[in-house]
Design an enzyme around this catalytic site. Structure first.
Site, PDB file in Angstrom:
ATOM      1  N   LYS A  89      -1.735  -6.932  10.180  1.00  0.00           N
ATOM      2  CA  LYS A  89      -1.205  -6.141  11.292  1.00  0.00           C
ATOM      3  C   LYS A  89      -2.164  -6.174  12.472  1.00  0.00           C
ATOM      4  CE  LYS A  89       1.494  -3.194   8.236  1.00  0.00           C
ATOM      5  NZ  LYS A  89       1.523  -1.978   7.413  1.00  0.00           N
ATOM      6  N   GLN A 139      -0.872   3.535   5.851  1.00  0.00           N
ATOM      7  CA  GLN A 139      -0.615   2.479   4.880  1.00  0.00           C
ATOM      8  C   GLN A 139      -0.480   3.068   3.484  1.00  0.00           C
ATOM      9  OE1 GLN A 139      -0.259  -0.931   5.665  1.00  0.00           O
ATOM     10  NE2 GLN A 139       0.548  -0.916   3.579  1.00  0.00           N
ATOM     11  N   ASP A 176       6.941   3.323  11.571  1.00  0.00           N
ATOM     12  CA  ASP A 176       7.431   2.894  10.265  1.00  0.00           C
ATOM     13  C   ASP A 176       8.860   3.373  10.029  1.00  0.00           C
ATOM     14  OD1 ASP A 176       5.820   1.193   8.810  1.00  0.00           O
ATOM     15  OD2 ASP A 176       4.579   2.779   7.956  1.00  0.00           O
TER      16      ASP A 176
END
Length: 287
Positions: free
Chosen positions: A54, A98, A121
């Protein structure tokens, strides 16, 4: 018949280039670069790889990377305080935590603490509720990336019989909502589903995300169906395979995603897309 391959690497590269061009236009007009904060708690090896990828993607797209790597013993209160700080930072437009997090941290509370306008997300209950009521703002990255891939087939989804195998909050449930919003007729299957092969065999479109190597057999696939394989599994011999028996399925399907190189690259590209929307285009009111 051999299926056409939905090349996730190529589609993701195209999307990333369009994002980069838009960022360059916005910066030239005096706007700031999108800022993406990725919070990693602990030392999970797979998560470290994802965060590194990322970071690289952010740099290539012209984003500001604001990654925060915290030790495994970080407390729930410390993670919440960091999220509050990032929520208040005008240079941070997207925040993700995460997963998985260490056992002493409640992921649901963590996700709910993120400002829905920065929830790139798409996991916050506010954003899930918006999608369920057909007013989406932030769509979960993997399912929305699948929708981008499906658009490349040129096949309309309206009226198609679709089967989603796997009912997770990250893939299965939001995938159902994405397809339903495009007027497909959707069946979602899970570990308690009876007669799974028969249900898959009736589908014009099959999306599989269960994390079980080659669970969906190629012979189950209806001739001419579209097959989207979200899974990625490493076998003992080192090979990477999906949740669908690819070699057999590709001889029956009209379109199919490979593993690797299918849905995976689209997830990070869609994360960048969501962050760009949050930075420049999103009409969103904080909770």
């Amino acid at each position: 018949m051999s299926a056409q391959i939905l090349d996730g690497k190529a589609i993701a590269a195209e999307l990333r280039e369009s994002i980069r061009q838009e960022v360059d236009r916005q910066v030239a007009a005096g706007n700031s670069r999108p800022g993406l904060a990725v919070i990693l708690v602990g030392e999970d090896p797979a998560s470290q790889v994802y965060v590194r990828n990322k970071k690289i993607a952010c740099e290539k797209a012209g984003f500001n990377d604001v990654s925060e790597v915290l030790p495994a013993e970080t407390t729930q209160e410390e993670v919440l305080a960091l999220i509050d700080k990032l929520n208040a930072d005008p240079e941070v437009h997207g925040i993700i935590v995460q997963l998985p997090v260490p056992d002493h941290i409640d992921p649901e509370e963590i996700i709910e603490r993120i400002d829905p306008c920065k929830d790139v997300d798409g996991f916050h209950p506010y954003n899930v509720g918006r999608m369920a009521t057909r007013m989406p703002i932030m769509a979960p990255c993997t399912p929305h990336g699948v929708m981008t891939m499906l658009s490349k087939t040129g096949i309309g989804l309206r009226g198609l019989d679709a089967v989603v195998v796997g009912a997770s909050n990250i893939v299965g449930v939001p995938q159902l909502l994405e397809l339903l919003n495009e007027r497909a007729t959707v069946t979602i299957c899970h570990s308690a589903t009876k007669n799974l092969p028969e249900k898959v065999a009736q589908a014009d479109l099959v999306v599989v995300g269960v994390g079980i190597p080659e669970m969906v057999k190629g012979e189950w696939i209806k001739p001419g169906a579209i097959v989207i394989d979200v899974g990625i599994n490493r076998l003992e011999d080192g090979r990477l395979v999906g949740d669908v028996e690819f070699e057999v399925a590709k001889e029956r399907a009209s379109w199919i995603t490979p593993v690797p190189g299918g849905v995976g690259p689209m997830t990070i590209a869609t994360l960048l897309e969501n962050t760009m929307k949050a930075a420049y285009k999103l009409d969103c009111k904080s909770k």
